[in-house]
Structures are given as structure tokens and as C-alpha cells.
Design a protein around this motif. Structure first.
Motif, PDB file in Angstrom:
ATOM      1  N   HIS A  92      16.996   5.381  -0.720  1.00  0.00           N
ATOM      2  CA  HIS A  92      15.652   5.798  -0.338  1.00  0.00           C
ATOM      3  C   HIS A  92      15.635   7.295  -0.091  1.00  0.00           C
ATOM      4  O   HIS A  92      16.580   7.846   0.479  1.00  0.00           O
ATOM      5  CB  HIS A  92      15.193   5.067   0.925  1.00  0.00           C
ATOM      6  CG  HIS A  92      13.767   5.334   1.290  1.00  0.00           C
ATOM      7  ND1 HIS A  92      13.397   6.200   2.295  1.00  0.00           N
ATOM      8  CD2 HIS A  92      12.603   4.863   0.761  1.00  0.00           C
ATOM      9  CE1 HIS A  92      12.067   6.235   2.381  1.00  0.00           C
ATOM     10  NE2 HIS A  92      11.575   5.446   1.460  1.00  0.00           N
ATOM     11  N   SER A 132      19.400  -2.882   2.455  1.00  0.00           N
ATOM     12  CA  SER A 132      18.189  -2.092   2.271  1.00  0.00           C
ATOM     13  C   SER A 132      18.156  -0.953   3.273  1.00  0.00           C
ATOM     14  O   SER A 132      18.671  -1.079   4.394  1.00  0.00           O
ATOM     15  CB  SER A 132      16.949  -2.975   2.438  1.00  0.00           C
ATOM     16  OG  SER A 132      15.757  -2.252   2.219  1.00  0.00           O
ATOM     17  N   HIS A 134      15.404   2.341   4.665  1.00  0.00           N
ATOM     18  CA  HIS A 134      14.082   2.970   4.609  1.00  0.00           C
ATOM     19  C   HIS A 134      14.002   4.039   5.681  1.00  0.00           C
ATOM     20  O   HIS A 134      14.354   3.787   6.845  1.00  0.00           O
ATOM     21  CB  HIS A 134      12.971   1.936   4.851  1.00  0.00           C
ATOM     22  CG  HIS A 134      11.620   2.553   5.034  1.00  0.00           C
ATOM     23  ND1 HIS A 134      10.875   3.034   3.972  1.00  0.00           N
ATOM     24  CD2 HIS A 134      10.880   2.793   6.152  1.00  0.00           C
ATOM     25  CE1 HIS A 134       9.737   3.531   4.430  1.00  0.00           C
ATOM     26  NE2 HIS A 134       9.722   3.413   5.748  1.00  0.00           N
ATOM     27  N   HIS A 177      15.103  -6.758   2.493  1.00  0.00           N
ATOM     28  CA  HIS A 177      14.436  -5.497   2.122  1.00  0.00           C
ATOM     29  C   HIS A 177      13.514  -5.051   3.244  1.00  0.00           C
ATOM     30  O   HIS A 177      12.749  -5.848   3.791  1.00  0.00           O
ATOM     31  CB  HIS A 177      13.624  -5.697   0.841  1.00  0.00           C
ATOM     32  CG  HIS A 177      12.979  -4.448   0.341  1.00  0.00           C
ATOM     33  ND1 HIS A 177      11.649  -4.370  -0.030  1.00  0.00           N
ATOM     34  CD2 HIS A 177      13.475  -3.201   0.147  1.00  0.00           C
ATOM     35  CE1 HIS A 177      11.366  -3.146  -0.426  1.00  0.00           C
ATOM     36  NE2 HIS A 177      12.453  -2.419  -0.317  1.00  0.00           N
ATOM     37  N   PHE A 179      10.588  -2.031   4.225  1.00  0.00           N
ATOM     38  CA  PHE A 179       9.726  -0.981   3.677  1.00  0.00           C
ATOM     39  C   PHE A 179       8.618  -0.678   4.675  1.00  0.00           C
ATOM     40  O   PHE A 179       8.355  -1.454   5.601  1.00  0.00           O
ATOM     41  CB  PHE A 179       9.144  -1.382   2.319  1.00  0.00           C
ATOM     42  CG  PHE A 179       8.210  -2.570   2.359  1.00  0.00           C
ATOM     43  CD1 PHE A 179       6.831  -2.394   2.360  1.00  0.00           C
ATOM     44  CD2 PHE A 179       8.716  -3.859   2.371  1.00  0.00           C
ATOM     45  CE1 PHE A 179       5.969  -3.482   2.378  1.00  0.00           C
ATOM     46  CE2 PHE A 179       7.862  -4.964   2.397  1.00  0.00           C
ATOM     47  CZ  PHE A 179       6.485  -4.780   2.401  1.00  0.00           C
TER      48      PHE A 179
END
Length: 323
Positions: A92, A132, A134, A177, A179
Motif C-alpha cells: 500500500h 493486508s 493499509h 483485507h 481498507f
């Protein structure tokens, strides 16, 4: 608990210590310095698990610590300098130069030059499988992974604190994940149809009633603010009220859906297992395409001119149009 079969992301059987400890990179130890990623002539063909756009560049991460970068919209790729050889699962960027990548063994990498060179910023205690990452801005970021692993940094990734996302049985779910939305909400797609939402920068989390049971692999916010989650059995669910209620969208496929991008024109492109590519607009039915190579796709991005690049078990491919 049954281990999820995530495309290109093998999960290890390890658990996190449930404490509020702050984690930081350990002091350098010559005997424990990880092996750097090997240079490969066909690095762009290594299995890819994550890909993003960083300004005018595209950056993809994958197996063996491989990171490749393209500055010509996916026509050619150059391998980055990476200090680890672990499987990297996600990447990211907050702008065209500053980015982070995570992977197996609790590794967190950082770059300040758009992805050409990477540094090992931290190795989290207990070495969780991270799936993941972010960052809301250059200081505040999040990393999540297997068996409820969840962490937050408030200083650009130098120090990380453990977050408690799920409770009880939900505390051991794989967090696939994470986000954010333009309004500042955070969402996590997890196992068994579970999703979580935070409205206070990750301090507390609410379990959402999605109405589905299969694992959710990914999610995104569309141009109109709609939140979309993707998952097993060709599942796409969407919410127009910030995650309170969800509607199932017909996709025409039962393949697992792993990644999607929202286009500036309101469109949506979703990719998944078996070479599946879906194109949608608004609430109209998706247009389904199955790529001849049938490769399992794990990522999709749009280059500055709109050219769409996909990536998966066969590496990166500049073969999809957004028309």
C-alpha cells in the motif's frame, strides 16, 4: 477452525499473544539477518499476491520476497531491492513515493522512493502471517492477518501495537483485507462471511451482519461511496449505508473473487480464480470474462491512462482493457 484457502497466500499455523504490547524492529543481529530476495531474470513472472499504483508507477509484490515495479504502464518491469525472501502478501502507498509491504514472518517493509528500494522496517513478535496493510496517512497505518492478527502504528511503521478486532470465536478469524473509505471508516474482510468496521481509527471494531457465510477476501469503496466486499463462490456484496445493510450482486460465476478496483467513471473491475474478470457499472449485472490462461488472479490496478493490469499465479499481465 478450518484454515482458509486464500489464493496465493498460504497460511501458517501460528497464534498471537493477546496483549497490548508495542512491537518494534529488533536490533540488528548478524546471525539473524534475513536473506535478501534473489534477483531473477523473469521476476515479473513470479506469483504475485498484491499490486497497487504509486503515482505513475505500478508496484507488485509476491513470492520469494519479490517486488517488481513498472513506470511504463505495465509494458516492462524492474525488480526492486528487497532485504527479505519471505512471501509478501500485500502492498500500500500513501503517495507516489511512500509505501509499505507486509508478508509471512511478521515482516513489514517500507520504501521512500516509489518502490525501487525497500527497507525492513519491523519484524513483529511471534512472526504472524500478515495478509493486508493499509495506511490512512504517512503516520497512521494498519496490518492484519491470520488468526486475528491486527496491529496499528502511529509513527509511520516504526512501532506497532496490537489491536483486538474480534471477540470470542471471532478473535481467531483470518483477517484477509483491510481498507479505508474517504470518510475515514475502516473495514476488514474476514473468514466465514464476517466483516468488521471501525469509525474511531481502529480503536474499537463492530462486527457487521453481511448475510453471507463464505469467506470474504477483499473489499473497496466505489466512486459513489458504496462499499463492496468480494469473496468465495463468486460473491459480491455491497452496502450504501456504511456497512449497516448489504445486498448481494449477481456475478454469473462461482469462482472466488480476490481483488477489485473502482474506476473514476463509476465502473468496477473484479478479478478472481480461474481467470475470471468481471466488469460492472452501477447496479447492472456484471459482464463476465474468463481469460484463456485460466490463471488464478490476485490483483488488478489501473495505470494512469486507464490501461488495466492484472496479476496472479503467472505474474503480471498487461492484457485487460477497461472499455
Amino acid at each position: 477452525m478450518k484454515t482458509s484457502n486464500r489464493i496465493g497466500r498460504t497460511l501458517l499455523g501460528l497464534c498471537l499473544a493477546a496483549s497490548a504490547t508495542v512491537f518494534a524492529a529488533a536490533p540488528a543481529d548478524a546471525a539473524k539477518v534475513p536473506a535478501p530476495a534473489m534477483k531473477a531474470r523473469l521476476a515479473a513472472k513470479v506469483p504475485v499476491t498484491g499490486m497497487v499504483r504509486a503515482g505513475n508507477a505500478l508496484v507488485a509484490v509476491g513470492d520469494y520476497g519479490t517486488i517488481v515495479r513498472s513506470t511504463d504502464e505495465g509494458k516492462t518491469w524492474q525488480q526492486a531491492e528487497v532485504p527479505v525472501s519471505a512471501l509478501l502478501t500485500a502492498v500500500h502507498f500513501v503517495d507516489e513515493t511512500r509505501g509499505w509491504a507486509v508478508g509471512h514472518g511478521g515482516v513489514i517493509l517500507a520504501t521512500t522512493d516509489g518502490g525501487a528500494n525497500w527497507q525492513l522496517q519491523a519484524t513483529l513478535d511471534d512472526k504472524p502471517v500478515l495478509l493486508s496493510v493499509h495506511f490512512a496517512d504517512a503516520q497512521r497505518g494498519y496490518a492484519v492477518g491470520a488468526y486475528g492478527a491486527a496491529f496499528r502504528t502511529l509513527d509511520g511503521g516504526h512501532n506497532w501495537e496490537h489491536l483486538a478486532v474480534g471477540r470470542g470465536h471471532d478473535g481467531d478469524l483470518h483477517l484477509n483485507h483491510i481498507f479505508g473509505t474517504r470518510e475515514g471508516k475502516l473495514f476488514i474482510a474476514a473468514e466465514t462471511g464476517v466483516a468488521f468496521r471501525s469509525t474511531d481509527r481502529g480503536a474499537t471494531w463492530t462486527k457487521l451482519a453481511t448475510g453471507v457465510s463464505g469467506s470474504l477476501w477483499s473489499g473497496l469503496e466505489r466512486a459513489d461511496g458504496e462499499v463492496v466486499l468480494l469473496g468465495m463462490s463468486g460473491r459480491v456484496i455491497a452496502s450504501r449505508d456504511g456497512g449497516t445493510t448489504w445486498q448481494v450482486r449477481e456475478t454469473g460465476t462461482e469462482q472466488s473473487l480476490t481483488s477489485g478496483i473502482a474506476l473514476a467513471n463509476g465502473g468496477l473491475i473484479v478479478v478472481g480464480a480461474g481467470g475470471v474478470v468481471l466488469r460492472g457499472s452501477g447496479t447492472a449485472p456484471f459482464q463476465l470474462e474468463v481469460r484463456p490462461d485460466r490463471q488464478n488472479l490476485a490483483a488488478v490496478v489501473a495505470a494512469p491512462t486507464g490501461t488495466v493490469v492484472v496479476a496472479g499465479q503467472l505474474g503480471v499481465e498487461r492484457l485487460v482493457s477497461n472499455k
